[in-house]
Design an enzyme around this catalytic site. Structure first.
Site, PDB file in Angstrom:
ATOM      1  N   TYR A   1      19.976  28.102 -52.730  1.00 32.90           N
ATOM      2  CA  TYR A   1      21.276  27.064 -51.839  1.00 32.90           C
ATOM      3  C   TYR A   1      22.018  26.333 -52.904  1.00 32.90           C
ATOM      4  CZ  TYR A   1      22.865  22.934 -48.775  1.00 32.90           C
ATOM      5  OH  TYR A   1      23.978  21.976 -48.119  1.00 32.90           O
TER       6      TYR A   1
ATOM      7  N   LYS B   1      26.219  27.678 -52.725  1.00 31.32           N
ATOM      8  CA  LYS B   1      26.990  26.538 -52.472  1.00 31.32           C
ATOM      9  C   LYS B   1      28.281  26.606 -54.041  1.00 31.32           C
ATOM     10  CE  LYS B   1      25.972  24.850 -48.517  1.00 31.32           C
ATOM     11  NZ  LYS B   1      27.878  25.425 -48.186  1.00 31.32           N
TER      12      LYS B   1
END
Length: 249
Positions: free
Chosen positions: A163, A167
């Site tokens: 993640y 991002k």
């Protein structure tokens, strides 16, 4: 969208807006907020039923919204979806790349398939959707792409390697797009959002303290503000935190 000068882009009535991950959470909140301003929304989601539910709620409130089943990792599907939107509405003014997933797992036990799946949705997906939208925006003389980043693009915590990678990558992609597309009148903005009271967190972490999170409607309001800036002004990045954010100082 192509008018020059300091006039604010406050009129949403002629704008066509594509929102990915629109079936719930922030995506649904953004659709609700922009539809209330008169925009025509395309609520896209991998889960067709959720997209239909978002569109139905907006139509019931006298807004304009169409549902679209879309897997943002499927380049052919994304290309077809963009072509369909432009064919049906004669324009595509705004793309909001919101679709995202996460797998909470230690890096040495995270499967390679899960790593690939998170990066494909959170980073490759925004690139693919933007890639097919940009030529239409260039032809129209302008447009706006909004990428939903996260505080995970600014710092890191355990068991979220994929993640974070996605991002941080999305924030870099967003800034590079901003630099590259400005000459064509296309604005690109990254929304660095802190924790929100959405299924993305609440379904995976049932014990989370909801008081440390923010209403996704508040972030949707900031997105509306970003889209309203005068033609001569761009906001490449904005951070929106809950007052009691625990993952940010």
């Amino acid at each position: 969208m192509t008018q020059q000068g300091s006039v604010a882009e406050a009129d949403f009535s002629n704008r066509v807006v594509l929102v990915t991950g629109a079936g719930s959470g922030l995506g649904a909140a953004v659709c609700n907020r922009l539809a209330s301003e008169g925009a025509t929304l395309i609520a896209a989601d991998l889960n067709c039923k959720r997209a239909e539910d978002t569109a139905a709620r907006i139509v019931l409130a006298n807004g304009r919204c169409h549902s679209l089943e879309l897997d943002v990792t499927d380049a052919a599907a994304a290309a077809s979806a963009i072509q369909h939107i432009v064919r049906e509405h004669s324009r595509l003014d705004v793309v909001i790349n919101n679709a995202a997933i996460d797998v909470t797992e230690a890096i040495d036990t995270l499967s390679i398939d899960d790593w690939d799946r998170v990066l494909a949705t959170n980073l490759r997906g925004p690139y693919i959707v933007s890639r097919y939208a940009i030529p239409h925006m260039k032809a129209a003389g302008g447009g706006h792409i909004v990428n939903i980043a996260s505080t995970a693009s600014k710092r890191a915590w355990p068991n979220a390697a994929a993640y974070h990678a996605s991002k941080w990558g999305l924030l870099g992609l967003s800034h590079s797009m901003h630099a590259e597309l400005r000459p064509f009148g296309i604005k690109v903005s990254a929304i660095v959002a802190g924790g929100m009271r959405t299924p993305f967190l609440l379904e995976r972490f049932p014990d989370i303290d909801e008081a440390t999170l923010q209403d996704p409607a508040n972030v949707a309001e900031v997105i509306r503000f970003v889209l309203m800036q005068p033609c001569e002004t761009a906001i490449p990045e904005v951070m929106v935190l809950p007052m009691r954010e625990t993952s940010w100082p």
